[in-house]
Design an enzyme around this catalytic site. Structure first.
Site, PDB file in Angstrom:
ATOM      1  N   HIS B  89      18.754  38.260  83.637  1.00 34.35           N
ATOM      2  CA  HIS B  89      20.199  38.459  83.535  1.00 34.35           C
ATOM      3  C   HIS B  89      20.777  38.924  84.862  1.00 34.35           C
ATOM      4  O   HIS B  89      21.869  39.450  84.918  1.00 34.35           O
ATOM      5  CB  HIS B  89      20.515  39.460  82.419  1.00 34.35           C
ATOM      6  CG  HIS B  89      20.099  38.944  81.085  1.00 34.35           C
ATOM      7  ND1 HIS B  89      19.639  39.746  80.087  1.00 34.35           N
ATOM      8  CD2 HIS B  89      20.066  37.684  80.599  1.00 34.35           C
ATOM      9  CE1 HIS B  89      19.326  39.003  79.040  1.00 34.35           C
ATOM     10  NE2 HIS B  89      19.586  37.749  79.320  1.00 34.35           N
ATOM     11  N   VAL B 218      17.932  51.001  73.100  1.00 28.93           N
ATOM     12  CA  VAL B 218      17.097  49.838  72.778  1.00 28.93           C
ATOM     13  C   VAL B 218      17.931  48.588  72.996  1.00 28.93           C
ATOM     14  O   VAL B 218      19.083  48.520  72.568  1.00 28.93           O
ATOM     15  CB  VAL B 218      16.600  49.864  71.319  1.00 28.93           C
ATOM     16  CG1 VAL B 218      16.213  48.470  70.853  1.00 28.93           C
ATOM     17  CG2 VAL B 218      15.393  50.760  71.182  1.00 28.93           C
ATOM     18  N   ASP B 219      17.376  47.642  73.695  1.00 30.99           N
ATOM     19  CA  ASP B 219      18.063  46.374  73.971  1.00 30.99           C
ATOM     20  C   ASP B 219      17.031  45.286  73.733  1.00 30.99           C
ATOM     21  O   ASP B 219      16.121  45.113  74.528  1.00 30.99           O
ATOM     22  CB  ASP B 219      18.537  46.376  75.431  1.00 30.99           C
ATOM     23  CG  ASP B 219      19.014  45.002  75.907  1.00 30.99           C
ATOM     24  OD1 ASP B 219      19.078  44.071  75.086  1.00 30.99           O
ATOM     25  OD2 ASP B 219      19.321  44.878  77.101  1.00 30.99           O
ATOM     26  N   LYS B 272      11.150  38.538  59.372  1.00 25.26           N
ATOM     27  CA  LYS B 272      12.121  39.629  59.470  1.00 25.26           C
ATOM     28  C   LYS B 272      13.156  39.348  60.558  1.00 25.26           C
ATOM     29  O   LYS B 272      14.364  39.446  60.336  1.00 25.26           O
ATOM     30  CB  LYS B 272      11.391  40.950  59.718  1.00 25.26           C
ATOM     31  CG  LYS B 272      10.478  41.305  58.549  1.00 25.26           C
ATOM     32  CD  LYS B 272      10.113  42.771  58.486  1.00 25.26           C
ATOM     33  CE  LYS B 272       9.474  43.053  57.128  1.00 25.26           C
ATOM     34  NZ  LYS B 272       9.253  44.477  56.873  1.00 25.26           N
TER      35      LYS B 272
END
Lengths: 399, 399
Positions: B89, B218-219, B272
């Site tokens: 990114h 958290v990413d 999930k």
């Protein structure tokens, strides 16, 4: 009649209601209109009327101090979850709830109260009451706040196990709201890279409403498998379809017995589920200023949990037709892909066969993230649910 | 100097800034004060000043129609992400952004506007502007709403790739808020049980603030591995540490080359992550009434994304000391477990060795769910970031 007898005999005959209601050391299988016992390997199917089980739950709860209304509501939670095939939060969980009631760890005659309120958020105190009733009340309030402000959040501290988390997603959706909610748990999983159990499998629920009630709901703990599923695989003599935890040498394994020796289960997605679990716990602990997973681990039993309920009202932006159209389009698209071949599907992950392409009800299971639990779904026209005999399952009739 | 030359030669000497700034067909390695090229196997390390890269990004963006302020803000996003080691990114994504600008798919001179507002929620229109600037604006507004109502949500439609999602979690935390945000993406992953790519790896970010800026974030995308990580493993001749997708026969595999043939990557946690992906897309599409993953898939490029920004102000319930104490206690507990032995850890999952017990910075990586990406973390006192030469990486100097 007890479980041992059922296991030893090959029974496939109709028995009368009276015998089944008195059955001891047996797990219950529910159906709308028949009562039957049959045996297939270690799988024993027993059927009993929903209404009968509901009344039995209710009777036991009243005997433990619930008032009549709360007893009916609570009994409905257990009976309905069992009917849906979620035994881990239905009949299988009931004995532990009674145990906690007897120990005074669940208080049968309290209701949650609002402690702090600011705009669209509230902090509630659960007073260690019965989890599902507290959680329902908290989500009801989050929905009210969402109707007023577009979004609402209730942080519920010092509550107890909410049983099936999906219920609160459905509750939000039934009120026309998007639901986002989670609970922390006792420490039951090692953090990624760790050896001892430090984090919870903190279930996360996401739901989107449809005006006809055909909501889309995901309800999943952030562990790869529940403890119950690992045990079930061992009882069936099967390997897990994908690694579920570590063996004693610290290697990843699909052997349920090896995992049961260490109880070091895997987070879903390895490092990813570990991080998500930590943050869900942290957010719920900060917003309730009540018990973290670590603190709950000091209580001995799984009590005093922290839960977050968020509701968002899409009706503030969309009419119901628009939301319905978006949901329909997305679900239709997901249901339309080229499928794996039956063979490839069966060999790649599961040890059992699946229809190909999946019928709609199978797909719904996949959407909910509860493939294993809801393998046999309740359907309006055919309520037929299987249950695996659990060696240590206590008796309803003990109470 | 081009990549081929770097690969063919064994270079381990200091080169001057002038040469590096003119380097073509090279990827950039950043450091605060040295510029160096060296070769270790296929791993080529090149260092360049942060300020120099920032200016180069800025120059290119201005040449594509950005005004000076927006160009600096946007260039900072790419340079900062590269400095943090998030090349996917940062510098790796920059050429694609320029390509989209040249195609008119990203509009350099628009700003997002509020289309609908009701209490604590707003719907914003991104007008296909530059993703990170739109997303920052949306999270700024969600934070304002949270300061007013305790919780705030902005649904941003028709925006573009926000680059590193964690930025917006940090942004919320810097403002003292809990952040919950996600974006949908183009269809890049099969739904569980499907063969063709129908769902997005929709990144989910959760963050909790600390008053000293040491936030917990958290990413993580809901795929098990990013496309970049699969490619990186192939280039290094390594297997993935855990299954990352399917081969052509429909079997789960750790072979990156086999996965690249099918591009059928796995959701995190199998069924999930699949369910979570679907619901995140559904919620963002309903609340923006803009583009779903399926719709984005019809655009050819990854544009017009839907994003949700939620901020919650814990300061409405806790003083900062209380929140800090909760965060400190939880992080200290997670950092304190008995670790896997070095051998068990290395053999169980990773093909490379880790220090045992983990130093704090390693743990932080685990918390962020970006273990692979952030293997070499930026530290205040030691900025040292490695980069894998990417064969097809276009040149900055092309622009």
């Amino acid at each position: 009649m007890n479980c041992d007898k059922i296991k030893k005999q090959s029974i496939a005959k109709i028995v009368d209601t009276e015998n089944v209601s008195k059955a001891s050391k047996c797990s219950y299988i529910l159906t709308a209109n028949v009562i039957k016992i049959e045996k297939k390997g270690i799988k024993t199917m027993l059927r009993i009327k929903y209404e009968e089980l509901l009344k039995e739950f209710e009777r036991v709860l009243i005997s433990r101090g619930f008032n009549e209304k709360n007893a009916l509501d609570a009994a409905t939670v257990f009976a309905q979850n069992s009917l849906d095939g979620i035994y881990s939060h239905g009949i299988n969980r009931f004995p532990r709830v009674v145990e906690y009631l007897d120990k005074g760890e669940i208080n049968p005659d309290v209701v949650a109260t609002c402690e702090m309120s600011m705009g669209a958020i509230e902090r509630w105190e659960g007073h260690r009451g019965f989890g599902p009733l507290n959680a329902k009340q908290a989500m009801d309030r989050a929905i009210e706040l969402a109707k007023q402000y577009g979004i609402g959040m209730v942080a519920l501290g010092n509550s107890n196990h909410w049983m099936r988390g999906g219920s609160y997603g459905w509750q939000a959706a039934d009120a026309g709201c998007i639901g986002i909610c989670w609970s922390n748990t006792m420490p039951n999983m090692p953090a990624w890279g760790g050896k001892d159990r430090k984090i919870g499998n903190n279930p996360l629920i996401l739901s989107v409403p449809k005006s006809n009630g055909d909501h889309v709901v995901v309800d999943c703990a952030v562990s790869q498998f529940s403890y119950g599923k690992i045990e079930e695989a061992r009882l069936k003599g099967q390997k897990l379809p994908v690694p579920g935890g570590y063996d004693e040498d610290g290697n990843l394994t699909t052997d349920p017995a090896a995992i049961e020796k260490t109880w070091r289960v895997l987070p879903m997605g390895y490092w990813k589920g570990s991080g998500i679990s930590i943050l869900l716990d942290l957010i719920s602990t900060v917003l309730t200023n009540a018990n973290s997973v670590q603190k709950i681990g000091t209580f001995g039993d799984e009590i005093g949990l922290s839960q977050i309920m968020i509701a968002i009202d899409p009706g503030k932006f969309n009419d119901a037709e628009t939301t319905d159209r978006i949901v329909d389009e997305l679900v239709a698209d997901i249901r339309s892909p080229e499928r794996l071949s039956k063979k490839a599907w069966a060999t790649s992950v599961f040890s059992f066969k699946l229809p190909n392409p999946f019928p709609a009800f199978c797909h719904k299971v996949i959407l909910t993230g509860r493939f294993f639990c809801r393998r046999f779904l309740r359907r309006v026209d055919r309520v037929k649910i299987y249950f695996i005999i659990h060696k240590t399952f206590p008796l309803l009739n003990f109470y």
